[in-house]
Scaffold this active site. Structure first.
Site, PDB file in Angstrom:
ATOM      1  N   PRO A   1     -23.455  36.474 -33.670  1.00 19.85           N
ATOM      2  CA  PRO A   1     -24.166  37.427 -34.702  1.00 19.85           C
ATOM      3  C   PRO A   1     -24.989  37.780 -35.174  1.00 19.85           C
ATOM      4  CG  PRO A   1     -21.704  38.623 -35.013  1.00 19.85           C
ATOM      5  CD  PRO A   1     -21.640  37.186 -34.256  1.00 19.85           C
TER       6      PRO A   1
ATOM      7  N   ARG B   1     -28.619  39.502 -36.570  1.00 22.03           N
ATOM      8  CA  ARG B   1     -29.082  40.535 -37.082  1.00 22.03           C
ATOM      9  C   ARG B   1     -28.097  41.785 -37.292  1.00 22.03           C
ATOM     10  NH1 ARG B   1     -33.968  41.656 -34.620  1.00 22.03           N
ATOM     11  NH2 ARG B   1     -33.764  41.301 -32.519  1.00 22.03           N
TER      12      ARG B   1
ATOM     13  N   ARG C   1     -42.768  39.955 -38.368  1.00 20.07           N
ATOM     14  CA  ARG C   1     -42.284  40.760 -37.069  1.00 20.07           C
ATOM     15  C   ARG C   1     -43.126  41.468 -36.303  1.00 20.07           C
ATOM     16  NH1 ARG C   1     -38.254  43.225 -36.226  1.00 20.07           N
ATOM     17  NH2 ARG C   1     -37.932  42.338 -34.990  1.00 20.07           N
TER      18      ARG C   1
ATOM     19  N   CYS D   1     -55.853  37.080 -44.893  1.00 21.38           N
ATOM     20  CA  CYS D   1     -56.979  37.407 -43.283  1.00 21.38           C
ATOM     21  C   CYS D   1     -56.606  36.985 -41.886  1.00 21.38           C
ATOM     22  CB  CYS D   1     -57.814  36.409 -43.869  1.00 21.38           C
ATOM     23  SG  CYS D   1     -57.810  36.026 -44.985  1.00 21.38           S
ATOM     24  N   GLU D   2     -56.166  38.168 -41.220  1.00 21.91           N
ATOM     25  CA  GLU D   2     -55.840  37.861 -39.804  1.00 21.91           C
ATOM     26  C   GLU D   2     -55.871  39.760 -39.720  1.00 21.91           C
ATOM     27  OE1 GLU D   2     -55.356  35.823 -37.203  1.00 21.91           O
ATOM     28  OE2 GLU D   2     -54.631  33.563 -39.383  1.00 21.91           O
TER      29      GLU D   2
HETATM   30  N1  LLP Z   1     -26.668  32.488 -30.540  1.00 19.13           N
HETATM   31  C1  LLP Z   1     -28.044  32.156 -30.101  1.00 19.13           C
HETATM   32  C2  LLP Z   1     -27.960  30.887 -29.343  1.00 19.13           C
HETATM   33  C3  LLP Z   1     -29.622  33.321 -29.989  1.00 19.13           C
HETATM   34  O1  LLP Z   1     -30.732  31.962 -29.841  1.00 19.13           O
HETATM   35  C4  LLP Z   1     -29.836  34.572 -31.157  1.00 19.13           C
HETATM   36  C5  LLP Z   1     -31.307  34.245 -31.892  1.00 19.13           C
HETATM   37  C6  LLP Z   1     -28.649  34.089 -31.483  1.00 19.13           C
HETATM   38  C7  LLP Z   1     -27.276  34.022 -31.537  1.00 19.13           C
HETATM   39  C8  LLP Z   1     -28.521  35.397 -32.849  1.00 19.13           C
HETATM   40  O2  LLP Z   1     -29.217  36.981 -32.101  1.00 19.13           O
HETATM   41  P1  LLP Z   1     -29.131  38.007 -32.636  1.00 19.13           P
HETATM   42  O3  LLP Z   1     -27.578  38.299 -32.773  1.00 19.13           O
HETATM   43  O4  LLP Z   1     -29.668  37.997 -33.934  1.00 19.13           O
HETATM   44  O5  LLP Z   1     -30.044  39.638 -31.651  1.00 19.13           O
HETATM   45  N2  LLP Z   1     -36.832  36.828 -34.610  1.00 19.13           N
HETATM   46  C9  LLP Z   1     -36.560  37.830 -33.294  1.00 19.13           C
HETATM   47  C10 LLP Z   1     -34.993  36.932 -32.980  1.00 19.13           C
HETATM   48  C11 LLP Z   1     -35.273  35.888 -32.294  1.00 19.13           C
HETATM   49  C12 LLP Z   1     -33.464  35.420 -31.782  1.00 19.13           C
HETATM   50  C13 LLP Z   1     -33.998  34.272 -30.803  1.00 19.13           C
HETATM   51  N3  LLP Z   1     -32.462  33.789 -31.011  1.00 19.13           N
HETATM   52  C14 LLP Z   1     -36.416  38.469 -34.146  1.00 19.13           C
HETATM   53  O6  LLP Z   1     -37.097  38.925 -35.079  1.00 19.13           O
HETATM   54  O7  LLP Z   1     -36.745  39.845 -33.430  1.00 19.13           O
END
Ligand code: LLP
Length: 417
Positions: free
Chosen positions: A277, A279, A315, A345-346
């Site tokens: 996990p 996020r 994001r 500037c976007e």
């Molecule tokens: N494991 C792997 C192999 C991953 O690629 C990711 C996230 C995670 C775990 C963690 O996932 P989470 O629990 O955080 O959902 N930048 C994007 C999110 C990209 C996620 C990439 N991989 C955003 O701001 O929503």
């Protein structure tokens, strides 16, 4: 304030734990990320409780927020880590995390990164291609080590999330195709410097429905049983990260409810579990505090121009993601509908569209749910120094990353002779 938010109102003024965001902004300046240690701890506890009594490791996904202080909080709580680069490995070790509780994910590991992982003794490499298997075998051979591996398979289930953050479909670059997995495990078995340990998947991020990951688990288990029949015994299942949080009005199920359908499929199985996990551990533990520079009133749109921008929080620009935006202190002025925009500037430099706010120039705004993929995705675009980061712990605030100086932005550069 929505459930799970680190920020709360006291007499109308926003606080994190015992400190007001107003006082924090005056002390540390803006833009500034502020995190709550208690919120990190309780998010971790929710995972821990949901997995109580099981052989399971929580490997915090470092990419969500890789500040050393945050990694240190999780390391002290006993967390493992999920990394995707040599840089993230170095951070985990510097923060007091254990390599033996760290899984190395990522689709493009270099030989140098493999060496670092092997020398540190990571728990498992989650291998994502046939080429990576061969490379890891030869790098491990050069170091006279055995590389523990899992294959990250792509179960081809639809995670029902934003296309940019869904990873488990056939068209995505991640993992090995489900149909190729048996052949690749058979190949791995013949490679002398690899030790087959498990299987991994990660189908996407900000998942609100527990059904797709339960479906992926069922597919993985089917494969695990086929492999056992081939004589390949796996001892762990890594089910990735992805659990969603509330940004606006989503109703994420909570860790126990999110895991329940998946754990039901695992009834009676012997495999050790691993989760990654990101996020759900940090997203709602942090806010971005920014000051209104100007209010601009136009024929079609009004703008609140603030001192944070897409370089601080990418994001909204990148995914059209919604972050709740609240005044830090209440104000007796007429409210208007504003686009909250930064100085970059976007046209995509916005933090929120059409937000009704009662604010004046000089006021502070809090951009909520900014703990995950905020600071880690920030940049220096427009030569903007990166924001400060502050950790609140009860009545104490620790500056866990100071604001960059402009000189630091070009310190690595040279003019021509
Ligand atoms: N494991 C792997 C192999 C991953 O690629 C990711 C996230 C995670 C775990 C963690 O996932 P989470 O629990 O955080 O959902 N930048 C994007 C999110 C990209 C996620 C990439 N991989 C955003 O701001 O929503």
């Amino acid at each position: 304030m929505s459930p799970g938010q680190a920020v709360h109102a006291r007499d109308g003024a926003l606080h994190i734990e015992d400190l007001s965001l107003d006082a924090l902004a005056r002390r540390f300046g803006t833009p500034c990320y502020v995190y709550s240690r208690a919120a990190l701890t309780s998010a971790y506890a929710a995972w821990k409780d949901a997995l109580a009594g099981r052989r399971a490791t929580i490997c915090y996904a470092v990419k969500a927020n890789s500040n050393l202080a945050i990694l240190g909080v999780f390391a002290r709580l006993g967390s493992g880590f999920d990394i995707v680069s040599g840089g993230e490995l170095a951070r985990v070790l510097a923060a007091g995390g254990q390599a033996s509780r760290t899984v190395f994910s990522g689709v493009g590991k270099s030989a140098a990164e493999m060496r670092l992982g092997l020398e540190a003794g990571v728990r498992c490499f989650n291998v994502e291609s046939a080429g990576e298997l061969e490379r890891l075998n030869s790098v491990a051979g050069e170091l006279d080590r055995q590389a523990p591996i899992a294959l990250r398979v792509n179960p081809d289930v639809d995670p029902k999330t934003h296309p940019y953050i869904s990873t488990g479909l056939k068209k995505n670059k991640f993992g090995v195709p489900f149909e190729d997995a048996r052949t690749l495990y058979a190949r791995a078995r013949t490679l002398p410097n690899l030790q087959i340990r498990g299987i991994a998947c990660h189908i996407g991020s900000q998942l609100l429905d527990p059904a797709p990951i339960a479906e992926a688990t069922a597919k993985l288990l089917h494969l695990v049983d086929r492999l056992a029949a081939d004589g390949i015994e796996l001892s762990h299942l890594d089910l990735g990260g992805g659990m969603g949080i509330r940004y606006r009005d989503e109703n994420p199920p909570g860790v126990a409810a999110y895991l329940a359908p998946m754990l039901a499929r695992l009834e009676g199985r012997h495999e050790e579990l691993c989760f990654e996990p990101g996020r759900s551990l940090v997203g709602n533990a942090g806010v971005l505090v920014t000051r209104v520079e100007y209010l601009k009133y136009g024929p079609e749109k009004n703008f609140a121009v603030v001192d944070a921008a897409m370089n601080d929080l990418a994001r909204p620009a990148l995914y059209d993601a919604f972050h709740d935006i609240r005044p830090v202190a209440p104000r007796e002025v007429a409210s208007h509908v504003y686009d909250v925009v930064g100085p970059v500037c976007e046209s995509s430099d916005f933090l929120g569209h059409d937000r009704e706010l009662a604010v004046e120039a000089g006021d502070l705004l809090a951009i909520l749910s900014a703990g995950a993929y905020g600071m880690t995705m920030s940049s220096n675009y427009n030569s903007r120094p990166r924001a400060a980061e502050v950790m609140v712990d009860g009545a104490h605030a620790h500056e866990i990353r100071r604001r960059e100086t402009v000189e630091e932005l070009f310190a690595l550069e040279q003019t021509l002779p």
